[in-house]
Design a protein around this motif. Structure first.
Motif, mmCIF file in Angstrom:
data_model
loop_
_atom_site.group_PDB
_atom_site.id
_atom_site.type_symbol
_atom_site.label_atom_id
_atom_site.label_comp_id
_atom_site.label_asym_id
_atom_site.label_seq_id
_atom_site.Cartn_x
_atom_site.Cartn_y
_atom_site.Cartn_z
ATOM 1 N N ALA A 287 0.840 -1.197 0.000
ATOM 2 C CA ALA A 287 0.000 0.000 0.000
ATOM 3 C C ALA A 287 0.875 1.246 0.000
ATOM 4 C CB ALA A 287 -0.912 0.000 1.220
ATOM 5 N N GLN A 288 0.588 2.160 -0.905
ATOM 6 C CA GLN A 288 1.332 3.407 -1.021
ATOM 7 C C GLN A 288 0.363 4.573 -0.893
ATOM 8 O OE1 GLN A 288 4.480 4.103 -1.246
ATOM 9 N NE2 GLN A 288 4.408 6.271 -1.779
ATOM 10 N N ARG A 289 0.688 5.513 -0.019
ATOM 11 C CA ARG A 289 -0.152 6.692 0.157
ATOM 12 C C ARG A 289 0.122 7.684 -0.962
ATOM 13 N NH1 ARG A 289 -4.772 6.647 2.834
ATOM 14 N NH2 ARG A 289 -5.151 8.421 4.194
ATOM 15 N N ILE A 290 -0.917 8.189 -1.578
ATOM 16 C CA ILE A 290 -0.757 9.197 -2.618
ATOM 17 C C ILE A 290 -1.642 10.399 -2.294
ATOM 18 C CG2 ILE A 290 -0.168 7.535 -4.418
ATOM 19 C CD1 ILE A 290 -3.008 7.937 -5.532
ATOM 20 N N TYR A 291 -1.222 11.548 -2.802
ATOM 21 C CA TYR A 291 -1.911 12.814 -2.545
ATOM 22 C C TYR A 291 -2.202 13.474 -3.887
ATOM 23 C CZ TYR A 291 -0.082 11.772 2.051
ATOM 24 O OH TYR A 291 0.216 11.142 3.235
ATOM 25 N N PRO A 292 -3.400 13.279 -4.412
ATOM 26 C CA PRO A 292 -3.726 13.779 -5.758
ATOM 27 C C PRO A 292 -3.578 15.296 -5.902
ATOM 28 C CG PRO A 292 -5.369 12.194 -5.013
ATOM 29 C CD PRO A 292 -4.506 12.495 -3.841
ATOM 30 N N GLU A 293 -3.735 16.043 -4.798
ATOM 31 C CA GLU A 293 -3.665 17.497 -4.885
ATOM 32 C C GLU A 293 -2.242 18.027 -4.743
ATOM 33 O OE1 GLU A 293 -6.506 19.693 -5.235
ATOM 34 O OE2 GLU A 293 -7.405 17.799 -5.852
ATOM 35 N N GLN A 299 0.528 20.434 4.692
ATOM 36 C CA GLN A 299 0.828 20.687 6.102
ATOM 37 C C GLN A 299 -0.346 20.408 7.029
ATOM 38 O OE1 GLN A 299 1.897 24.189 4.424
ATOM 39 N NE2 GLN A 299 4.060 24.179 4.927
ATOM 40 N N ILE A 300 -1.431 19.915 6.466
ATOM 41 C CA ILE A 300 -2.517 19.414 7.292
ATOM 42 C C ILE A 300 -2.464 17.890 7.351
ATOM 43 C CG2 ILE A 300 -5.037 19.310 7.578
ATOM 44 C CD1 ILE A 300 -5.241 21.940 6.127
ATOM 45 N N LEU A 301 -1.990 17.270 6.280
ATOM 46 C CA LEU A 301 -2.038 15.808 6.172
ATOM 47 C C LEU A 301 -0.807 15.121 6.737
ATOM 48 C CD1 LEU A 301 -3.423 15.617 2.549
ATOM 49 C CD2 LEU A 301 -4.680 15.112 4.644
ATOM 50 N N TRP A 302 0.386 15.603 6.360
ATOM 51 C CA TRP A 302 1.668 14.961 6.680
ATOM 52 C C TRP A 302 1.919 13.774 5.779
ATOM 53 C CZ3 TRP A 302 5.883 16.722 8.128
ATOM 54 C CH2 TRP A 302 6.906 15.945 8.683
ATOM 55 N N PHE A 303 2.933 12.918 6.098
ATOM 56 C CA PHE A 303 3.297 11.813 5.226
ATOM 57 C C PHE A 303 3.953 10.714 6.054
ATOM 58 C CE2 PHE A 303 6.912 14.569 5.516
ATOM 59 C CZ PHE A 303 7.989 13.704 5.616
ATOM 60 N N LEU A 304 4.341 9.630 5.384
ATOM 61 C CA LEU A 304 4.938 8.466 6.045
ATOM 62 C C LEU A 304 6.417 8.712 6.315
ATOM 63 C CD1 LEU A 304 4.103 5.501 6.798
ATOM 64 C CD2 LEU A 304 5.157 4.821 4.668
ATOM 65 N N ASP A 305 6.877 8.414 7.562
ATOM 66 C CA ASP A 305 8.287 8.587 7.872
ATOM 67 C C ASP A 305 9.076 7.330 7.506
ATOM 68 O OD1 ASP A 305 7.961 6.694 9.854
ATOM 69 O OD2 ASP A 305 8.110 8.089 11.516
ATOM 70 N N PRO A 405 6.051 28.644 2.470
ATOM 71 C CA PRO A 405 6.153 27.586 1.461
ATOM 72 C C PRO A 405 5.658 26.234 1.972
ATOM 73 C CG PRO A 405 8.300 28.039 2.410
ATOM 74 C CD PRO A 405 7.381 29.063 2.969
ATOM 75 N N SER A 406 5.364 25.374 1.010
ATOM 76 C CA SER A 406 4.849 24.047 1.333
ATOM 77 C C SER A 406 5.775 22.994 0.708
ATOM 78 C CB SER A 406 3.418 23.895 0.808
ATOM 79 O OG SER A 406 2.846 22.680 1.225
ATOM 80 N N TYR A 407 5.297 21.773 0.587
ATOM 81 C CA TYR A 407 6.076 20.682 -0.007
ATOM 82 C C TYR A 407 5.106 19.684 -0.614
ATOM 83 C CZ TYR A 407 4.621 17.850 3.949
ATOM 84 O OH TYR A 407 3.849 17.162 4.860
ATOM 85 N N ASP A 408 5.640 18.778 -1.416
ATOM 86 C CA ASP A 408 4.823 17.747 -2.056
ATOM 87 C C ASP A 408 4.897 16.471 -1.212
ATOM 88 O OD1 ASP A 408 3.490 15.952 -3.620
ATOM 89 O OD2 ASP A 408 4.713 16.248 -5.418
ATOM 90 N N PRO A 409 3.822 16.066 -0.548
ATOM 91 C CA PRO A 409 3.875 14.853 0.276
ATOM 92 C C PRO A 409 4.084 13.577 -0.530
ATOM 93 C CG PRO A 409 1.624 15.681 0.133
ATOM 94 C CD PRO A 409 2.500 16.710 -0.494
ATOM 95 N N ASN A 410 3.883 13.640 -1.862
ATOM 96 C CA ASN A 410 4.207 12.478 -2.692
ATOM 97 C C ASN A 410 5.714 12.276 -2.815
ATOM 98 O OD1 ASN A 410 1.479 11.681 -3.632
ATOM 99 N ND2 ASN A 410 1.486 13.728 -4.514
ATOM 100 N N ASN A 411 6.468 13.328 -2.593
ATOM 101 C CA ASN A 411 7.928 13.257 -2.661
ATOM 102 C C ASN A 411 8.510 14.157 -1.577
ATOM 103 O OD1 ASN A 411 10.502 12.628 -3.487
ATOM 104 N ND2 ASN A 411 10.446 13.896 -5.324
ATOM 105 N N PRO A 412 8.294 13.800 -0.318
ATOM 106 C CA PRO A 412 8.628 14.718 0.784
ATOM 107 C C PRO A 412 10.112 14.959 0.967
ATOM 108 C CG PRO A 412 8.026 12.563 1.637
ATOM 109 C CD PRO A 412 7.725 12.534 0.174
#
Length: 777
Positions: A287-293, A299-305, A405-412
């Protein structure tokens, strides 16, 4: 002796002569069948458990099912009843091969080489391809790299060939971690192909010359059974060689289609088994988490460490219900170890494989527009950061929460990428790079970094080195490193300054019968003990109305207020507005600054607290305080999650929660009148929106530094808090801008940014306009 022997046989044969031979045949088969029945009974009943466990060990293995996480949605729209997907999970395959298969390995090598080239480099830039190759080859750099198909395929083919020809396990980990003393002891044994380190004890079974000697020494050091250690370090075949992790969906589909085509060709006798390669291939879904947006909502969702754990923000707060519990499959295997007849272990408890979906209060269209305005604002005003909170005052529902600034959680991990400082981009490096991470090359004192695939040694630059044009300088591509992971609206504390004078004024009006056009005398300064507090603006001087003092944020007026309120009453309103406590938003890592008991306040602390110096808050706390005034004095708990839906159809809905009444309704109305006048006629005029009444307050505050305040360029924060329409507030917006360089004051910045967003929000939600001669009262 011979006579006794003869007597035995005489008796034996006389026995057969006495009875018919058929009896003996029947008796023989009866005993034979009884023995079979007894043996069967022994296997199936008496020793059933023992033999069942033995068979399971030989024929059955347990495989964990990769359970995906639940989906996170935006607020439903008129078009989509479910809302836009902000975060979801898909199964991405890892590809591996079984090198023990002795069929067409050259064909397998060619297939894998083409597949990996398409996955890593086809229709990609040279740098993207290079980065993918570094990850695949597990190297820090590729000397003489050439961005051509032939060169890249040669690199891939060489690596693939090494993997598919490897047929023995060459590394076995016997122990997780070793102490320095144990490392020295094992090294003193002088046994080749034994690798002790702080990360564990590794053995190469293929090269270990004397496993019996090693096993005895190991048992002497750690205990255990010698035979078990000998078994653990035995030579064994390698049946699983990883090739590539997390293939794209397109590549996975191509591989599965190729396997299907091969099977069809085999069934039609078009090719022989020896020409087939699908026997080699092992696809394992993960299973891989993806963020279409992409950047939206990051910065509300975060990502996998790195440890596979969700630690922060929304994904972290609801981690247990989003991920649920992993299940298992029991898979029977044949004599070659291939899976056959998978059987679910969870037939009696299938809910263990279920998870939940979360619907948030965020309006996707508002969020996207907010983040667009944020990005434009940071670049236009040369600021470090922006933060915005948009919420409904009557419910506490958060419509948008954004930072830039923000970041892309698909490629953190992109936040760690470096770039060289370009003086065209930073023409005034001393100020343009202020409070950003800047490095200079230093082989002696620097730490090792990777830049453009090469190792460089860098240390943080001193401020005086910013103007040294001869030194090569580096910074992060996003300029702020991993700090962009932070949700500034709930996890960043700062002194709010004048924007919070509204809270002090509200408490004063709520406690005394006063009117906004009453007069007071302002001498421009107040001396307390050994320090003097002054106004910023000369328009505060002499006899002025309370409204005028509010418009120009007169500090002397605020001191006169708290001298009447004094410590206990001011402290009461601070805590009633929920300052000093977390708001309780369903996001990990919310912070707050405690409000000290008023008994500990000095006179200086009391007076400076009137205009919120030495008092720290978060943007969400400020927005919630203004929402309280907009809601007639009732504090509503801010919330971000609308509902949680379970797979069995059950749903948990989060409802608006009124926490307490903070102000009388009349007080909230008077304060709103003052805020409207501040926007319409005075300093905050840039925040006006035509055809609407807007209540708002601006703020410029210095940034605290070593028990004082910064006094150089980019040493202030700007903000604007507002709600509209004032007669029936639909939204509260808090805009915060950190370290702008175009001007030290809010004037044409945060208020203008607010105006741009407010105008669009009022039109987006079809808020009715008022006539020009109408007043909101």
């Amino acid at each position: 002796m011979s006579s006794r022997k003869n007597n035995f046989w005489n008796i034996f044969f006389s026995f057969f002569d006495r009875y018919p031979r058929e009896y003996f045949v029947i008796a023989f088969f009866a005993l034979f069948y009884f023995a079979i029945i007894w043996e069967t009974f022994s296997y199936t009943v008496i020793n059933h458990q023992f033999y069942n466990e033995l068979a399971n060990k030989q024929q059955v293995w347990e495989v964990e099912i990769p359970v995906t996480r639940g989906t996170i949605y935006s607020m439903p729209s008129d078009v989509s009843k479910q809302g836009t997907v902000f975060s979801t999970s898909v199964d991405l395959n890892d590809i591996a091969i079984d090198p023990q298969i002795e069929w067409d390995k050259p064909k397998l090598e060619a297939f894998l080489t083409d597949m990996l080239y398409n996955e890593m480099c086809y229709i990609k830039t040279s740098q993207e391809c290079y980065n993918e190759l570094l990850r695949f080859l597990r190297v820090l750099e590729i000397p003489d790299y050439v961005f051509t198909e032939e060169y890249i395929k040669d690199l891939i083919s060489e690596n693939v060939e090494q993997k598919i020809t490897k047929d023995k396990i060459t590394s076995v980990k016997l122990r997780e971690a070793l102490s320095p003393e144990d490392e020295k002891t094992i090294l003193s044994w002088w046994i080749a192909w034994v690798y002790p380190s702080e990360n564990g004890l590794y053995i190469n079974p293929e090269e270990l010359i004397n496993p019996e000697q090693f096993s005895q020494l190991y048992v002497w050091l750690y205990g255990g059974d010698v035979d078990q250690i000998i078994y653990a370090v035995r030579s064994r075949d390698l049946r699983y060689v990883p090739i590539y992790q997390k293939l794209s969906l397109a590549t996975s589909d191509e591989i599965e289609q190729y396997i299907s085509d091969e099977n069809q060709a085999l069934a039609q006798w078009i090719i022989d088994k020896q020409e087939s390669i699908w026997w080699f291939i092992i696809l394992n879904p993960h299973a891989q988490r993806i963020y279409p947006e992409n950047l939206i909502w990051a910065q509300i969702l975060w990502f996998l460490d790195n440890g596979g754990v969700w630690r922060y923000w929304l994904e972290g707060y609801f981690n247990e219900v989003l991920r649920w519990n992993p299940g298992e499959l029991v898979a029977k295997k044949d004599i070659k170890g291939r899976n056959i007849d998978p059987v679910s272990l969870w037939e009696d408890n299938i809910s263990a494989l279920e998870w939940v979906d979360i619907q948030t209060t965020i309006d996707r269209n508002v969020q996207r527009r907010v983040e667009t305005i944020l990005e434009a604002g940071v670049k236009k005003y040369q600021a470090n950061k922006w933060s915005i909170v948009v919420l409904e005052p009557k419910t506490g529902r958060i419509l948008s929460m954004a930072n830039y600034p923000s970041y892309d959680p698909n490629n953190p991990w992109e936040v760690y990428e470096l770039k060289k400082v370009n003086y065209v981009e930073y023409p005034n490096p001393e100020t343009d790079l202020l409070w950003k991470t800047v490095f200079v090359e230093d082989i002696e004192r620097g730490d090792k970094y990777i830049y453009d695939g090469k190792v460089v040694y860098l240390r943080e630059a001193l401020r005086e080195e910013y103007l040294d044009y001869e030194k090569t300088k580096y910074t992060y591509k996003n300029e702020f490193w991993a700090w962009v992971y932070q949700n500034e609206t709930i996890s960043s504390l700062y002194e709010p300054g004048s924007i919070m004078k509204t809270i002090t004024v509200a408490g004063w009006i709520d406690s005394w019968e006063i009117q906004r056009y009453d007069f007071y005398q302002d001498d421009g300064k107040v001396t307390i003990d050994n320090f003097t507090i002054r106004n910023v603006d000369d328009d505060c001087l002499w006899y002025q109305t309370f409204q005028n003092a509010f418009n120009y944020s007169c500090n002397v007026w605020m001191i006169r207020i708290v001298q009447k309120m004094w410590k206990a009453l001011l402290h009461k309103y601070f805590t009633d507005f929920w300052f000093g406590d977390k708001t309780g938003i369903t996001l990990d890592w919310e912070v707050t600054a405690k409000i000290e008991p008023y008994e500990r306040w000095s006179t200086a602390k009391l007076l400076t607290s009137s205009y919120w110096l030495w008092v720290s808050v978060t943007p969400l706390q400020i927005a919630s305080a203004y929402a309280t005034i907009a809601n007639g004095g009732v504090y509503m708990k801010p919330y971000l999650v609308e509902s949680i839906k379970y797979s069995d159809g059950k749903q948990v809905n989060f409802k608006p929660q009124a926490v307490r009444r903070v102000l009388k309704e009349d007080t909230a109305e008077i304060v709103t009148e003052m805020l409207v006048a501040s926007v319409d006629d005075w300093v905050a005029w840039n925040g006006r929106v035509e055809w609407y009444s807007v209540a708002g307050k601006t703020w410029t505050s210095q940034i605290a530094y070593k028990w004082s305040y910064e006094d150089w360029v980019a040493s202030t924060n700007w903000s604007f808090a507002w709600y509209a329409p004032a007669e029936d507030p639909r939204f509260v917006i808090l805009v915060k801008l950190e370290r702008p360089r175009t001007s030290p004051y809010w004037g044409a910045t945060s208020a203008y940014m607010f105006w741009e967003l407010a105008k669009e929000l009022l039109e987006y939600y079809w808020v009715p306009k008022k006539l020009q001669n109408e007043t909101w009262e």
